[in-house]
Design an enzyme around this catalytic site. Structure first.
Site, PDB file in Angstrom:
ATOM      1  N   THR A   1       0.814  -1.226   0.000  1.00 13.53           N
ATOM      2  CA  THR A   1       0.000   0.000   0.000  1.00 13.53           C
ATOM      3  C   THR A   1       0.844   1.271   0.000  1.00 13.53           C
ATOM      4  O   THR A   1       0.300   2.370  -0.075  1.00 13.53           O
ATOM      5  CB  THR A   1      -0.924   0.028   1.237  1.00 13.53           C
ATOM      6  OG1 THR A   1      -0.126  -0.049   2.414  1.00 13.53           O
ATOM      7  CG2 THR A   1      -1.908  -1.124   1.208  1.00 13.53           C
TER       8      THR A   1
ATOM      9  N   ASP B   1       3.478  -4.232  11.976  1.00 15.52           N
ATOM     10  CA  ASP B   1       2.814  -3.666  10.794  1.00 15.52           C
ATOM     11  C   ASP B   1       3.467  -2.337  10.430  1.00 15.52           C
ATOM     12  O   ASP B   1       3.755  -1.513  11.292  1.00 15.52           O
ATOM     13  CB  ASP B   1       1.329  -3.457  11.100  1.00 15.52           C
ATOM     14  CG  ASP B   1       0.465  -3.442   9.854  1.00 15.52           C
ATOM     15  OD1 ASP B   1       0.951  -2.944   8.819  1.00 15.52           O
ATOM     16  OD2 ASP B   1      -0.679  -3.906   9.921  1.00 15.52           O
TER      17      ASP B   1
ATOM     18  N   LYS C   1      -4.666  12.246  10.026  1.00 13.93           N
ATOM     19  CA  LYS C   1      -4.187  13.620   9.820  1.00 13.93           C
ATOM     20  C   LYS C   1      -5.136  14.396   8.907  1.00 13.93           C
ATOM     21  O   LYS C   1      -5.419  15.573   9.142  1.00 13.93           O
ATOM     22  CB  LYS C   1      -2.781  13.606   9.215  1.00 13.93           C
ATOM     23  CG  LYS C   1      -2.255  14.992   8.853  1.00 13.93           C
ATOM     24  CD  LYS C   1      -0.843  14.954   8.312  1.00 13.93           C
ATOM     25  CE  LYS C   1      -0.372  16.368   7.950  1.00 13.93           C
ATOM     26  NZ  LYS C   1       1.046  16.382   7.506  1.00 13.93           N
TER      27      LYS C   1
ATOM     28  N   HIS D   1      -8.782  -3.352  53.032  1.00 13.37           N
ATOM     29  CA  HIS D   1      -8.024  -2.135  52.723  1.00 13.37           C
ATOM     30  C   HIS D   1      -6.568  -2.452  52.396  1.00 13.37           C
ATOM     31  O   HIS D   1      -5.641  -1.794  52.869  1.00 13.37           O
ATOM     32  CB  HIS D   1      -8.122  -1.142  53.877  1.00 13.37           C
ATOM     33  CG  HIS D   1      -9.538  -0.815  54.254  1.00 13.37           C
ATOM     34  ND1 HIS D   1     -10.426  -0.236  53.377  1.00 13.37           N
ATOM     35  CD2 HIS D   1     -10.224  -1.013  55.408  1.00 13.37           C
ATOM     36  CE1 HIS D   1     -11.593  -0.069  53.976  1.00 13.37           C
ATOM     37  NE2 HIS D   1     -11.511  -0.545  55.200  1.00 13.37           N
TER      38      HIS D   1
ATOM     39  N   ASN E   1       4.901   1.106  58.859  1.00 11.97           N
ATOM     40  CA  ASN E   1       5.724   0.098  59.509  1.00 11.97           C
ATOM     41  C   ASN E   1       4.884  -1.151  59.762  1.00 11.97           C
ATOM     42  O   ASN E   1       3.744  -1.051  60.196  1.00 11.97           O
ATOM     43  CB  ASN E   1       6.278   0.613  60.827  1.00 11.97           C
ATOM     44  CG  ASN E   1       7.375   1.643  60.634  1.00 11.97           C
ATOM     45  OD1 ASN E   1       8.308   1.401  59.869  1.00 11.97           O
ATOM     46  ND2 ASN E   1       7.277   2.760  61.323  1.00 11.97           N
TER      47      ASN E   1
ATOM     48  N   ARG F   1       7.780   1.651  64.776  1.00 10.50           N
ATOM     49  CA  ARG F   1       7.767   0.187  64.838  1.00 10.50           C
ATOM     50  C   ARG F   1       7.276  -0.320  66.196  1.00 10.50           C
ATOM     51  O   ARG F   1       6.684  -1.392  66.288  1.00 10.50           O
ATOM     52  CB  ARG F   1       9.174  -0.331  64.515  1.00 10.50           C
ATOM     53  CG  ARG F   1       9.199  -1.767  64.033  1.00 10.50           C
ATOM     54  CD  ARG F   1      10.449  -2.037  63.228  1.00 10.50           C
ATOM     55  NE  ARG F   1      10.475  -1.215  62.028  1.00 10.50           N
ATOM     56  CZ  ARG F   1       9.823  -1.497  60.902  1.00 10.50           C
ATOM     57  NH1 ARG F   1       9.091  -2.593  60.822  1.00 10.50           N
ATOM     58  NH2 ARG F   1       9.893  -0.698  59.858  1.00 10.50           N
TER      59      ARG F   1
ATOM     60  N   PHE G   1      14.302  -2.945  59.881  1.00 13.17           N
ATOM     61  CA  PHE G   1      15.114  -3.276  61.050  1.00 13.17           C
ATOM     62  C   PHE G   1      14.582  -2.608  62.317  1.00 13.17           C
ATOM     63  O   PHE G   1      13.772  -1.684  62.272  1.00 13.17           O
ATOM     64  CB  PHE G   1      16.587  -2.918  60.833  1.00 13.17           C
ATOM     65  CG  PHE G   1      16.860  -1.450  60.583  1.00 13.17           C
ATOM     66  CD1 PHE G   1      16.597  -0.485  61.549  1.00 13.17           C
ATOM     67  CD2 PHE G   1      17.430  -1.043  59.381  1.00 13.17           C
ATOM     68  CE1 PHE G   1      16.890   0.854  61.332  1.00 13.17           C
ATOM     69  CE2 PHE G   1      17.715   0.300  59.152  1.00 13.17           C
ATOM     70  CZ  PHE G   1      17.448   1.249  60.122  1.00 13.17           C
TER      71      PHE G   1
END
Length: 520
Positions: A66, A125, A137, A284, A424, A444, A469
């Site tokens: 084409t 393609d 366009k 949640h 945490n 923590r 940690f």
């Protein structure tokens, strides 16, 4: 003179119906190529092959057919502009009124297992995107269709406006066309980037310099996290995968919060391949209960009993197909959603009695996104997902007390789960069951306090996991006071020695993984 349409499609859905209406109802001549021309001719409709129309045969095994001035001049020409009209007349170019093109199935090809790079390359393609972009366009003079779903809309538009289309319709089709080619190019770029990574091609960064995300609207959601927030579900690519490929066998349409929670549930259950039955209950995005068992029903019951109050209205993920016994257990309380890789007929009959319960079947619960984006003002962040394989053989047992085989397995169970709790995060487990979850706390100590209080007397002889940690030894001492016998944590604090000393004084086992699992 009849109007001219160019039809060249990989997906033949609706092709014959479109061609028939164009020829019989709207006096079009059709130019087409390859298999599209054959399908139209087989339906007994007149069609001119592209090679006959241009006078140039297809070459390079069909790669070039084409790409010719009579085709692209007819698409890009502006008949209302005198200079364009003169050029078209001088070169025997007729203007096209319609271009209907869709592309080689690149995404379908790369979705096949064991597809090779050369096979994928041949499904890139070239002519199709060029035709689509040219027509888009020039949409002030031509209509471009790139999805079979657009064919009935186009024909209705023609019927409603005496064989014409409105400028608004043409502009909408152009917009969809550019999205179509952009998504197609993105799929190719992402595939080639992944191929580079697999081939260990040297790159300057671990993630590409350009990272794009586009999606096709799958479902307009009622709202987002809250009723005042509009939301939409998009699927990536034209081939449904992940949740877009899941089968909603019963229940109402999924909500935004359902989908967010389901993905969190999928990530947890993906930690437990189906060799051993496992279940997770979430609220949640945090697990309120998770467990392994001798049977799927036992695993679910243990997970539910871990926090039956929080489980009300929760999301359940199972790593094996639902059987009748599990279905009966699932229907004993109100749940929002259940996801599993399958469901037998007897189980479906039981679940059907809870008509509002959403039941999804997703065969592949193990596979998820490789990267996770997050929007920020002026841009977005992308990180690899936290899917590192946890291997206890690489852990350091830093205490005098050493774990036996069962304790090490329990530590691994807890470590796999704590990575899915918001930081945490502290998790208490025993007998492959969560007993206490401290999620999303600002320190923590607070997270440990919540998890230990929830576990209560069951903390005696249990395991504690921390996603980060311990900066001080206070949480270690609190854990021992509650009856915890072993701790797994990343290590890496300047005060690790304090935590190790406290664990030795109190007779605990402590494993340091060297890997942190923050989740924000």
């Amino acid at each position: 003179m009849p109007r001219l349409a160019l039809l060249s499609v990989s997906d033949k859905t609706g092709l014959v119906e479109l061609a028939k209406a164009l020829v019989e109802s709207f006096d079009f001549e059709i130019v087409s190529s390859g298999g599209t021309a054959k399908a139209i001719a087989a339906a007994g409709l007149p069609v001119t092959k592209v090679s006959d129309y241009t006078g140039s045969p297809e070459i390079l095994g069909g790669r070039v057919k084409t790409l010719h001035p009579r085709i692209h001049g007819g698409i890009l020409g502006r008949p209302a502009l005198p200079s364009d009209a003169e050029d078209m007349a001088a070169n025997n170019i007729r203007a096209f009124d319609l271009v209907a093109v869709n592309l080689y199935p690149f995404e379908q090809t790369i979705a096949k297992p064991d597809v090779t790079l050369p096979e994928a390359i041949e499904q890139i393609d070239i002519g199709g995107p060029t035709l689509i972009r040219a027509a888009a366009k020039n949409h002030a003079f031509i209509t471009v269709l790139c999805h079979p779903e657009q064919y009935p809309l186009y024909l209705q538009e023609m019927t409603d406006h005496a064989g014409e289309v409105t400028p608004g319709f043409q502009q909408d089709c152009a917009r969809q066309a550019f999205w179509h080619t952009a998504t197609y190019d993105q799929a190719i770029a992402n595939y080639l980037s992944a191929a580079d990574a697999e081939a260990e091609i040297d790159t300057t960064t671990e993630l590409p310099q350009r990272w794009t995300l586009s999606g096709l609207q799958r479902q307009q959601l009622r709202y987002g996290e809250n009723p005042h927030q509009p939301a939409t579900w998009y699927q990536t690519g034209n081939v449904p995968s992940g949740w877009a490929a899941a089968d909603l066998v019963q229940g109402k349409p999924l909500s935004y919060n359902n989908l967010v929670d389901l993905e969190a549930a999928r990530r947890i259950i993906a930690e437990f391949p189906p060799q051993v039955p496992a279940a997770a209950v979430l609220k949640h995005t945090n697990p309120c209960g998770a467990a392994q068992g001798e049977s799927l029903a036992e695993a679910y019951q243990k997970a539910f009993d871990a926090d039956s109050v929080s489980a009300f209205g929760g999301i359940v993920a199972l790593n094996r197909p639902i059987d009748r016994a599990t279905a009966i257990a699932l229907t004993q309380t109100f749940l929002e959603c259940i996801v599993a890789p399958g469901c037998d007929d007897e189980a479906q009959e039981v679940l059907a009695k809870k008509g509002n319960l959403r039941v999804l079947l997703l065969e592949d619960l193990l596979s998820g996104p490789a990267q996770a984006p997050r929007a920020i003002a002026g841009g977005f962040l992308v990180q690899e997902t936290d899917n590192i394989e946890d291997d206890p053989s690489g852990w350091e047992i830093v205490t005098e007390q050493k774990p036996d085989a069962d304790t090490l397995e329990e530590l691994l169970f807890a470590w796999r789960l704590v990575k899915h709790v918001k930081s945490n995060a502290i998790l208490v487990t025993n007998n492959r069951t969560t007993l206490g979850v401290g999620a999303g706390q600002m320190n923590r100590v607070g997270a440990a306090k919540i998890a230990l209080e929830q576990a209560g007397e069951q903390a005696q002889g249990a395991i504690l996991a921390s996603d980060g940690f311990f900066p001080f030894d206070d949480s270690v001492r609190n854990a021992a006071a509650a009856g915890i016998r072993a701790i797994v944590q990343p290590g890496g604090s300047k005060r690790d020695a304090d935590s190790i000393q406290a664990a030795n004084e109190l007779g605990l086992v402590m494993a340091m993984t060297g890997i942190r699992h923050f989740l924000h």
